[in-house]
Design a protein around this motif. Structure first.
Motif, PDB file in Angstrom:
ATOM      1  N   LYS A 127       0.801  -1.222   0.000  1.00 40.81           N
ATOM      2  CA  LYS A 127       0.000   0.000   0.000  1.00 40.81           C
ATOM      3  C   LYS A 127       0.837   1.277   0.000  1.00 40.81           C
ATOM      4  O   LYS A 127       0.287   2.376  -0.042  1.00 40.81           O
ATOM      5  N   ASP A 130       0.328   3.602  -3.130  1.00 38.01           N
ATOM      6  CA  ASP A 130      -1.001   4.217  -3.127  1.00 38.01           C
ATOM      7  C   ASP A 130      -1.077   5.320  -2.083  1.00 38.01           C
ATOM      8  O   ASP A 130      -1.637   6.399  -2.335  1.00 38.01           O
ATOM      9  N   ARG A 131      -0.500   5.075  -0.923  1.00 38.25           N
ATOM     10  CA  ARG A 131      -0.537   6.083   0.141  1.00 38.25           C
ATOM     11  C   ARG A 131       0.321   7.300  -0.219  1.00 38.25           C
ATOM     12  O   ARG A 131      -0.022   8.421   0.135  1.00 38.25           O
ATOM     13  N   GLU A 134      -1.858   9.383  -2.500  1.00 34.03           N
ATOM     14  CA  GLU A 134      -2.904  10.075  -1.748  1.00 34.03           C
ATOM     15  C   GLU A 134      -2.341  11.260  -0.968  1.00 34.03           C
ATOM     16  O   GLU A 134      -2.939  12.343  -0.935  1.00 34.03           O
ATOM     17  N   ASP A 137      -1.099  14.237  -3.374  1.00 30.21           N
ATOM     18  CA  ASP A 137      -2.179  15.032  -3.951  1.00 30.21           C
ATOM     19  C   ASP A 137      -2.626  16.147  -3.009  1.00 30.21           C
ATOM     20  O   ASP A 137      -2.953  17.255  -3.454  1.00 30.21           O
ATOM     21  N   ARG A 150     -10.171  16.048   3.150  1.00 32.50           N
ATOM     22  CA  ARG A 150      -9.989  14.739   2.513  1.00 32.50           C
ATOM     23  C   ARG A 150      -9.993  13.651   3.590  1.00 32.50           C
ATOM     24  O   ARG A 150      -9.411  13.832   4.666  1.00 32.50           O
ATOM     25  N   LYS A 151     -10.593  12.522   3.282  1.00 30.27           N
ATOM     26  CA  LYS A 151     -10.583  11.382   4.198  1.00 30.27           C
ATOM     27  C   LYS A 151     -10.187  10.131   3.437  1.00 30.27           C
ATOM     28  O   LYS A 151     -10.768   9.810   2.392  1.00 30.27           O
ATOM     29  N   THR A 152      -9.169   9.447   3.947  1.00 35.31           N
ATOM     30  CA  THR A 152      -8.731   8.177   3.369  1.00 35.31           C
ATOM     31  C   THR A 152      -8.758   7.126   4.471  1.00 35.31           C
ATOM     32  O   THR A 152      -9.171   7.402   5.603  1.00 35.31           O
ATOM     33  N   ASP A 153      -8.270   5.922   4.147  1.00 38.99           N
ATOM     34  CA  ASP A 153      -8.269   4.878   5.173  1.00 38.99           C
ATOM     35  C   ASP A 153      -7.098   5.018   6.137  1.00 38.99           C
ATOM     36  O   ASP A 153      -6.966   4.236   7.075  1.00 38.99           O
ATOM     37  N   TRP A 154      -6.243   6.057   5.958  1.00 39.59           N
ATOM     38  CA  TRP A 154      -5.122   6.216   6.884  1.00 39.59           C
ATOM     39  C   TRP A 154      -4.874   7.648   7.342  1.00 39.59           C
ATOM     40  O   TRP A 154      -4.085   7.890   8.254  1.00 39.59           O
ATOM     41  N   GLU A 156      -6.962  11.816   7.718  1.00 42.45           N
ATOM     42  CA  GLU A 156      -8.125  12.659   7.506  1.00 42.45           C
ATOM     43  C   GLU A 156      -7.714  14.122   7.631  1.00 42.45           C
ATOM     44  O   GLU A 156      -6.928  14.492   8.505  1.00 42.45           O
TER      45      GLU A 156
END
Length: 403
Positions: A127, A130-131, A134, A137, A150-154, A156
């Motif tokens: 990952k 991908d991180r 994220e 950006d 923005r909120k991701t799985d790791w 916010e």
């Protein structure tokens, strides 16, 4: 005269376990000071947290310290591993450095080079890229002073905004690490930022230079961005001395320690496994161990392969003893930089002009001297004039006296 090629160093760093770590970091700082005095443009500092060789955990701390010791050299994170940091915290630290260094900081980013670092933080290696995407950006937007939610799985971000306006407008310079895969090029193109080709002289990285740049340009166009070759940096190992024999003897000091790290620990397949390692590194084009002329040929080779780039960064390997390493950087500054920075074009022109017009200038100078001597003779005679001067004028004391 075109845009001059910039020169710098990429300090991971690589310090074998037999050395004092405190002194090793101090020498890294001393190297940056040395390069600043030699007129180098950039120094990039790595981030690592395991495996014992690459000792700098916080490039930001190093840069803050180095900035106080230097005057002109720009200082970059080489690179900050984005999955290891909350984007707002990292953006805030870089923005603070931008102010503290009066715009000398650069922000290099990547997914993290050592799987052991990610493992200790519970970050799945699969990952990391991908991180990185994220985080990058939103970091680009934060460092431009924008407000980001923005909120991701790791991580916010809720109406996140830096409290200080960036010192450098519109933002600090950002560059993405790239090796062989198109990941870095795609991220750079999507955000319109620079590229750090860390493995530029390694076979895979060298072969991918042109294609990765093309990928970055294509992705940039798709996202309404543009790429600037001046912000493309190529990295490669280089140690030079007065002769190839001297250079080879000097790197015997530490090359086996460096090779051990890459063979047994690091995830990058940089080290040859058979034969004389110096022969292998030089013959496949990965490294320069030779003279300034060899260094010039390597950079020309990279220019031809890539189509043009903005800066060459010497990968700081610690292959040689400290004094020999400093001398290598000095020789590059003295004899390699001028070839790519048009430093002597005006000097060459001036020399050629003076040489080509020498007969006229010498004639005028001799005529001027002769006129003064003749004036003196007319007023005072030849008593105090040396015979060779009179001979040059076709006179002697007897002739003058008779006249």
């Amino acid at each position: 005269m075109g845009e001059k090629l910039r020169f710098g160093t990429f300090i991971a760093p690589f310090h074998p376990l037999r050395e004092n770590p405190t002194q090793a970091i101090e020498r890294d700082l001393d190297l940056v000071v040395h390069l600043d005095k030699l007129g180098y443009d950039e120094a990039w500092i790595g981030e690592h947290h395991s495996a014992g060789y690459e000792l700098i955990a916080s490039p930001e701390l190093f840069i803050a310290f180095a900035a106080e010791r230097t005057r002109n050299i720009r200082l970059g994170t080489g690179v900050s591993s984005l999955p290891y940091h909350h984007p707002l915290m990292l953006a805030d630290r870089i923005n603070q450095l931008d102010h503290m260094t009066r715009g000398r900081v650069m922000f290099g980013v990547g997914p993290g080079a050592l799987p052991s670092d990610a493992f200790m933080m519970g970050i799945p290696v699969a990952k990391q890229r991908d991180r990185m995407d994220e985080a990058l950006d939103v970091l680009v937007r934060l460092l431009r002073g924008e407000t980001v939610t923005r909120k991701t799985d790791w991580f916010e971000l809720a109406e996140a905004k830096l409290q200080m306006t960036p010192y450098t407008r519109p933002s600090v310079e950002i560059a993405v690490a790239s090796q062989v895969s198109p990941t870095g090029a795609q991220a750079a193109g999507r955000n319109g930022v620079g590229i750090l080709s860390i493995g530029a002289t390694q076979t895979g990285g060298f072969n991918a230079l042109a294609s990765n740049w093309a990928i970055a340009e294509d992705v940039a166009r798709e996202n309404g961005k543009t790429m600037d070759r001046g912000r493309w940096r190529l990295v490669g190992p280089m140690h030079v001395a007065a002769t190839r024999e001297e250079a080879r003897a000097q790197v015997r000091f530490g090359i086996e320690d460096w090779l051990y790290y890459f063979r047994e620990v690091a995830a990058l397949p940089l080290a040859p496994t058979e034969g004389d390692p110096i022969d292998a590194l030089v013959d496949n084009g990965m490294a320069v161990v030779g003279t300034p002329e060899d260094a010039v040929r390597q950079i020309e080779r990279l220019q031809q392969q890539s189509g043009g780039f903005g800066a060459f960064l010497t990968l700081d390997t610690n292959w040689a003893e400290w004094d020999a390493k400093k001398k290598s950087y000095e020789l590059i500054a003295r004899y390699v930089m001028p070839k790519f920075q048009d430093l002597n074009i005006n000097r060459d022109t001036s020399l050629a002009w003076a040489r080509d017009n020498r007969p006229r200038f010498i004639g005028e100078a001799q005529a001027a001297v002769g006129a003064r001597v003749a004036q003196h003779i007319q007023q005072k005679g030849t008593e105090n004039i040396r015979p060779e001067i009179l001979a040059a004028m076709g006179l002697d004391k007897k002739t003058d006296a008779a006249e």
